[in-house]
Scaffold this motif. Structure first.
Motif, PDB file in Angstrom:
ATOM      1  N   GLY A 139       0.770  -1.176   0.237  1.00  0.00           N
ATOM      2  CA  GLY A 139      -0.221   0.062   0.516  1.00  0.00           C
ATOM      3  C   GLY A 139       0.714   1.155  -0.352  1.00  0.00           C
ATOM      4  O   GLY A 139      -0.138   2.535   0.005  1.00  0.00           O
ATOM      5  N   SER A 140       2.526   1.474  -0.309  1.00  0.00           N
ATOM      6  CA  SER A 140       3.252   2.329  -0.128  1.00  0.00           C
ATOM      7  C   SER A 140       2.773   3.160  -1.223  1.00  0.00           C
ATOM      8  O   SER A 140       2.588   4.716  -0.639  1.00  0.00           O
ATOM      9  N   THR A 141       2.022   2.469  -2.769  1.00  0.00           N
ATOM     10  CA  THR A 141       2.103   3.591  -2.866  1.00  0.00           C
ATOM     11  C   THR A 141       0.788   4.554  -3.690  1.00  0.00           C
ATOM     12  O   THR A 141       0.300   5.175  -4.526  1.00  0.00           O
ATOM     13  N   GLY A 142      -0.352   3.274  -2.801  1.00  0.00           N
ATOM     14  CA  GLY A 142      -1.399   3.826  -3.077  1.00  0.00           C
ATOM     15  C   GLY A 142      -1.798   3.175  -4.463  1.00  0.00           C
ATOM     16  O   GLY A 142      -1.280   2.464  -5.109  1.00  0.00           O
ATOM     17  N   LYS A 143      -3.549   4.159  -4.667  1.00  0.00           N
ATOM     18  CA  LYS A 143      -3.860   3.329  -5.882  1.00  0.00           C
ATOM     19  C   LYS A 143      -2.758   3.214  -7.074  1.00  0.00           C
ATOM     20  O   LYS A 143      -2.196   4.675  -7.480  1.00  0.00           O
ATOM     21  N   ILE A 144      -2.430   2.656  -8.159  1.00  0.00           N
ATOM     22  CA  ILE A 144      -1.674   2.584  -9.102  1.00  0.00           C
ATOM     23  C   ILE A 144      -2.558   3.305 -10.383  1.00  0.00           C
ATOM     24  O   ILE A 144      -3.345   3.278 -10.668  1.00  0.00           O
TER      25      ILE A 144
END
Length: 335
Positions: A139-144
């Motif tokens: 979840g570090s990037t959030g929604k791609i």
């Protein structure tokens, strides 16, 4: 002890022999190549490895449990099918096959015979791509939002496949691994600048069933070598530069914020966030070594490979549709 035979000792074959020779509880039994000079090279470097010019010698050898195929793309299907029917586990260099129908048949044949079928999508096993996968999954990037890749260089023109099948196959396998879902529509354009030869320049766009989009730029006729991918997420953005020696991945805490405040109706609703950049530490283990060990482990423990035949099939379907789109000057193709 797992006995492995490598078929094809051209560009990639030596790498396969070297890495499979280092796998515990496995040994390279033979190398098969029709060219006498290549067989002579194997015999000079690996005197304990037998060589042969006829693949029938591989199929009939009871000491061979698995084969690694590193031959031109047009021969992959016939060789893999013969190997499976001879009861051998199969490791195939990318791209898997030249058509999705061929890929489907190989997947069915392997399942019917309960044999391991694995496609050599090496980049999936690199520490950089595995780290990106970790950042997305936790979840570090959030929604791609997007995947944007450039893979260009000068030279290495192929005669049997176009530049998408040669270069974009790497990024498509990475995309398949990272997102674990397939695009619903693709569109591609390309151009051949050498008469009578496949396209040496191409652009491919993949549309997913939400607002995720992926774009690939590949080129054999570029003045510099570029291997760079941008992955944009709602929380973090990633720059993956495969040519970079020390910091292949850079993670940026940058992005936008959207305002839903009615008071901002006449104001710009997009705000910008600029935070730190960090480069995660990566291991230096050769990806092909990890891949070779994974293949042997899947055979020994009857596990499904990370890049099995089904993965290879999904990538081939995209490449097949991309070639169709190029022929129609960029017309969208539904998968």
């Amino acid at each position: 002890m797992l006995g492995i035979s490598v078929i094809g000792y051209g560009y990639w074959g030596p790498n396969l022999v070297r890495n499979f020779s280092q796998v515990a509880n496995a040994r390279v039994v033979s190398v098969c190549d029709q060219r006498p000079e290549r067989r002579a090279h194997v015999e000079s470097v690996y005197p304990a490895i037998r060589t042969c010019a006829d693949v029938r010698d591989v199929w009939s050898n009871p000491a061979v449990d698995a084969v690694a195929i590193a031959t031109p793309v047009f021969s992959h299907f016939d060789l893999a099918l013969q190997a499976l029917r001879a009861g051998k586990h199969v490791f195939v260099e990318k791209p898997f096959t030249t058509t999705s129908a061929q890929a489907e048949q190989l997947v069915e044949e392997a399942e019917k015979r309960q044999l391991t079928l694995m496609v050599d999508h090496t980049f999936v096993y690199t520490s950089a791509v595995r780290k990106i996968k970790e950042l997305i999954d936790n979840g570090s990037t959030g929604k791609i939002y997007y995947y944007d890749s450039v893979r260009v260089n000068l030279g290495l023109f192929q005669h049997d496949v176009n530049v998408l099948w040669d270069l974009a196959v790497h990024d498509l396998s990475i995309m398949d691994y990272l997102f674990e879902r397939s695009p619903v529509t693709i569109a591609a354009t390309g151009m051949a600048h050498v008469p009578g030869q496949p396209e040496n320049l191409a652009y491919l766009t993949c549309y997913f069933d939400n607002d995720l989009i992926a774009h690939f730029h590949v080129n054999w006729l570029a003045p510099v070598k570029v291997r760079q991918t941008l992955i944009g997420g709602a929380q973090k953005m990633i720059v993956y530069d495969d040519i970079e020696m020390s910091e292949k991945i850079k993670v940026y805490d940058k992005g936008i914020t959207l305002s839903d405040n009615p008071a901002d109706i006449y104001q710009l609703k997009v705000g910008y966030r600029a935070g730190d950049m960090w480069a995660p530490r990566l291991d230096n283990i050769e990806a092909l070594q990890i891949e070779a060990n994974h293949f042997a482990d899947c055979i020994a423990n009857k596990r499904k490979p990370l890049t099995d035949g089904t993965v290879g099939l999904r990538v081939v379907r995209i490449l097949e549709a991309a070639s169709q789109s190029i022929a129609q000057r960029g017309a969208p193709i539904n998968l």
